[in-house]
Design a protein around this motif. Structure first.
Motif, short mmCIF file in Angstrom:
data_model
loop_
_atom_site.label_atom_id
_atom_site.label_comp_id
_atom_site.label_asym_id
_atom_site.label_seq_id
_atom_site.Cartn_x
_atom_site.Cartn_y
_atom_site.Cartn_z
N ASP A 209 -9.41 91.01 37.95
CA ASP A 209 -9.02 89.60 37.79
C ASP A 209 -8.46 89.04 39.10
OD1 ASP A 209 -9.83 89.47 35.14
OD2 ASP A 209 -7.86 90.06 34.37
N ALA A 212 -11.29 88.70 41.61
CA ALA A 212 -12.11 87.53 41.33
C ALA A 212 -11.42 86.25 41.78
CB ALA A 212 -12.43 87.46 39.84
N GLN A 215 -11.61 86.03 45.60
CA GLN A 215 -12.96 85.70 46.07
C GLN A 215 -13.35 84.27 45.72
OE1 GLN A 215 -14.67 88.99 44.03
NE2 GLN A 215 -14.40 90.42 45.75
N LYS A 216 -12.94 83.80 44.55
CA LYS A 216 -13.24 82.42 44.16
C LYS A 216 -12.54 81.45 45.09
CE LYS A 216 -14.94 79.29 41.32
NZ LYS A 216 -14.34 78.06 41.83
N TYR A 232 -18.26 88.56 44.85
CA TYR A 232 -17.76 87.88 43.65
C TYR A 232 -18.67 88.19 42.46
CZ TYR A 232 -15.82 84.01 40.85
OH TYR A 232 -15.22 83.24 39.88
N THR A 235 -17.83 91.60 41.24
CA THR A 235 -16.56 91.59 40.51
C THR A 235 -16.74 91.00 39.11
OG1 THR A 235 -15.34 91.36 42.59
CG2 THR A 235 -14.17 90.83 40.57
N LEU A 236 -17.48 89.88 39.02
CA LEU A 236 -17.71 89.24 37.72
C LEU A 236 -18.50 90.16 36.80
CD1 LEU A 236 -18.56 85.62 38.90
CD2 LEU A 236 -16.49 86.35 37.68
#
Length: 249
Positions: A209, A212, A215-216, A232, A235-236
């Motif tokens: 989490d 993410a 990276q977002k 990303y 990770t997702l």
């Protein structure tokens, strides 16, 4: 700016020259000319730290131009001529060391950085540079020693924290690496390499989490960063959001 700087140097106005170099660095933090010259000016114990003359500045700028043009061998040759004429000034030695590093001759770079220590024994940037060299030479104990010394002398160096974190990551010390990446980002929020590494190592340590979110945030500022898009997406996928992961791939 160059006109005023030359005027200060001709008048031997050390404080004025230092102020102008600081102003340049406030606008251009990575300006190699200002960094090297300010480094020499800030060493009052060395005879080599006297403000450079206008002729020295002109010759030094020519060396820097060669370095920036990636003509590293020519930059070294010009710097050697500079030293033969004016002595082993710190800024010239630093340029030679950086040129050897850029050429991949890390052993020679180490030899030159050691000469800088004779002039400025407690210089955090030189410790950081030496650590980078030893890391490339896979002399990890020496690299760790110099990173620790660099951070002891200047704990607010985002670059040293980032570089040390990168080394610790290569040594599979992920938690320690993450700590230094976090510190680098705290000190310099726009340090993109540190922010990317932070996301990568949060992922490696299983905090998907947080990875993410990191990276977002990078993609919000730079939506065309393909490397972070891929990371990303990975990770997702780990989180289970396959549809969004696919869109980023």
């Amino acid at each position: 700016m160059n006109f005023f700087l030359l005027s200060k140097l001709k008048k031997n106005d050390r404080l004025g020259a230092e102020k102008l170099f600081c102003e340049i660095l406030s606008l251009y933090p990575e300006n190699i000319r200002a960094k090297n010259a300010l480094s020499a000016l800030s060493n009052p114990t060395s005879a080599k730290a006297t403000p450079p003359t206008a002729d020295q500045v002109i010759l030094f700028n020519k060396m820097v131009d060669l370095f920036k043009a990636r003509n590293f061998t020519q930059a070294i040759e010009r710097a050697d001529h500079f030293i033969a004429a004016f002595g082993p000034r710190t800024e010239a030695l630093n340029l030679i060391a950086q040129s050897f590093f850029s050429l991949g001759d890390y052993r020679k770079a180490v030899e030159v950085y050691k000469k800088i220590f004779l002039q400025i024994p407690a210089h955090p940037e030189t410790h950081n540079a030496l650590a980078l060299c030893h890391g490339r030479l896979k002399e990890y104990d020496k690299a760790v020693k110099h990173y620790r010394k660099a951070l002891e002398l200047n704990p607010a160096s985002a670059e040293a924290h980032y570089n040390y974190g990168a080394l610790l990551g290569r040594l599979y010390k992920y938690k320690s690496a993450l700590t230094h990446f976090e510190r680098a980002v705290a000190l310099k929020p726009n340090h993109q390499a540190a922010r990317k590494s932070l996301g990568i190592y949060l992922f490696k340590l299983g905090d998907l989490d947080a990875a993410a979110a990191t990276q977002k945030a990078i993609l919000d500022n730079d939506p065309d960063d393909a490397e972070t898009m891929i990371n990303y997406g990975v990770t997702l996928r780990g989180i289970g959001d396959f549809e969004t992961a696919f869109s980023y791939y």
